[in-house]
Scaffold this motif. Structure first.
Motif, PDB file in Angstrom:
ATOM      1  N   LYS A 177       9.190 -10.664   7.782  1.00  0.00           N
ATOM      2  CA  LYS A 177       9.362  -9.794   5.670  1.00  0.00           C
ATOM      3  C   LYS A 177       9.686  -8.584   6.785  1.00  0.00           C
ATOM      4  CE  LYS A 177       7.292  -9.437   1.960  1.00  0.00           C
ATOM      5  NZ  LYS A 177       6.196  -9.803   1.244  1.00  0.00           N
ATOM      6  N   ARG A 178      10.304  -7.730   6.043  1.00  0.00           N
ATOM      7  CA  ARG A 178      10.210  -6.003   6.579  1.00  0.00           C
ATOM      8  C   ARG A 178       9.080  -5.299   6.550  1.00  0.00           C
ATOM      9  NH1 ARG A 178      15.829  -4.552   5.997  1.00  0.00           N
ATOM     10  NH2 ARG A 178      17.147  -5.997   5.328  1.00  0.00           N
ATOM     11  N   GLN A 179       8.855  -4.830   6.824  1.00  0.00           N
ATOM     12  CA  GLN A 179       7.754  -3.222   7.227  1.00  0.00           C
ATOM     13  C   GLN A 179       8.168  -1.980   6.383  1.00  0.00           C
ATOM     14  OE1 GLN A 179       4.691  -4.111   8.070  1.00  0.00           O
ATOM     15  NE2 GLN A 179       5.171  -5.911   8.803  1.00  0.00           N
ATOM     16  N   ARG A 180       7.353  -1.671   5.386  1.00  0.00           N
ATOM     17  CA  ARG A 180       7.635  -1.036   4.403  1.00  0.00           C
ATOM     18  C   ARG A 180       7.315   0.861   5.756  1.00  0.00           C
ATOM     19  NH1 ARG A 180       4.336   0.821  -1.315  1.00  0.00           N
ATOM     20  NH2 ARG A 180       5.536   2.585  -1.300  1.00  0.00           N
ATOM     21  N   ILE A 181       7.995   0.824   5.293  1.00  0.00           N
ATOM     22  CA  ILE A 181       8.256   2.712   6.624  1.00  0.00           C
ATOM     23  C   ILE A 181       7.684   4.009   5.314  1.00  0.00           C
ATOM     24  CG2 ILE A 181       8.960   4.163   7.902  1.00  0.00           C
ATOM     25  CD1 ILE A 181      11.019   2.358   8.264  1.00  0.00           C
ATOM     26  N   ARG A 182       6.339   4.649   5.729  1.00  0.00           N
ATOM     27  CA  ARG A 182       6.158   5.500   4.933  1.00  0.00           C
ATOM     28  C   ARG A 182       6.464   6.764   5.654  1.00  0.00           C
ATOM     29  NH1 ARG A 182       1.404   3.566   1.298  1.00  0.00           N
ATOM     30  NH2 ARG A 182       1.162   1.009   1.607  1.00  0.00           N
ATOM     31  N   HIS A 183       6.627   7.673   5.255  1.00  0.00           N
ATOM     32  CA  HIS A 183       7.249   8.766   5.669  1.00  0.00           C
ATOM     33  C   HIS A 183       5.576   9.753   5.814  1.00  0.00           C
ATOM     34  CE1 HIS A 183      10.888   8.044   6.159  1.00  0.00           C
ATOM     35  NE2 HIS A 183      11.744   7.348   4.825  1.00  0.00           N
ATOM     36  N   LYS A 184       5.681  10.755   7.142  1.00  0.00           N
ATOM     37  CA  LYS A 184       4.990  11.606   6.820  1.00  0.00           C
ATOM     38  C   LYS A 184       4.304  12.663   5.972  1.00  0.00           C
ATOM     39  CE  LYS A 184       4.248  11.347  11.821  1.00  0.00           C
ATOM     40  NZ  LYS A 184       3.575  11.443  12.845  1.00  0.00           N
ATOM     41  N   LYS A 185       3.862  13.013   5.438  1.00  0.00           N
ATOM     42  CA  LYS A 185       4.037  14.249   4.541  1.00  0.00           C
ATOM     43  C   LYS A 185       4.219  15.418   5.508  1.00  0.00           C
ATOM     44  CE  LYS A 185       1.730  11.251   0.923  1.00  0.00           C
ATOM     45  NZ  LYS A 185       0.163  12.103  -0.010  1.00  0.00           N
ATOM     46  N   THR A 186       4.730  16.647   4.488  1.00  0.00           N
ATOM     47  CA  THR A 186       5.213  17.463   5.673  1.00  0.00           C
ATOM     48  C   THR A 186       4.364  18.855   4.735  1.00  0.00           C
ATOM     49  OG1 THR A 186       7.026  18.140   4.095  1.00  0.00           O
ATOM     50  CG2 THR A 186       6.607  17.026   6.929  1.00  0.00           C
TER      51      THR A 186
END
Length: 104
Positions: free
Chosen positions: A95-104
């Motif tokens: 299963k692919r891991q969900r990537i969360r982007h850092k908030k800027t």
């Protein structure tokens, strides 16, 4: 009654539910008093539901009524689980891991 119009009001759905519930109750030879005793709902509430005078109802009330007529397990059909997309898996079937982007 089959609904084909997407703009049907929640009140109309509840009125239709009430009419159908009455048919089930009568087919099962249950009195309103028996339903009231099993659900802890008042006779007035049941009367209003079955005669189309009720236009608002809690989910808890609906589930109690479904239990009385033996349809409690059907609650899952209201919002069935969505099957997992094959795109969620890598070619090696992990299963692919969900990537969360850092908030800027």
């Amino acid at each position: 009654m089959i609904f084909t119009n997407r703009s049907i009001s929640p009140g109309e759905i509840i009125r239709t539910f009430g009419r159908r519930f009455r048919e089930y109750r009568m087919t099962l030879d249950l009195t309103r008093q028996q339903v009231a005793d099993q659900t802890c709902l008042s006779m007035t509430t049941l009367y209003k539901l079955e005669t189309g005078q009720m236009t608002d109802m809690s989910m808890q009330t609906m589930l109690k009524l479904l239990r009385v007529v033996g349809l409690y397990e059907n609650w899952d059909k209201l919002l069935p689980e969505i099957p997992e997309s094959p795109y969620l898996y890598k070619p090696d079937m992990t299963k692919r891991q969900r990537i969360r982007h850092k908030k800027t």
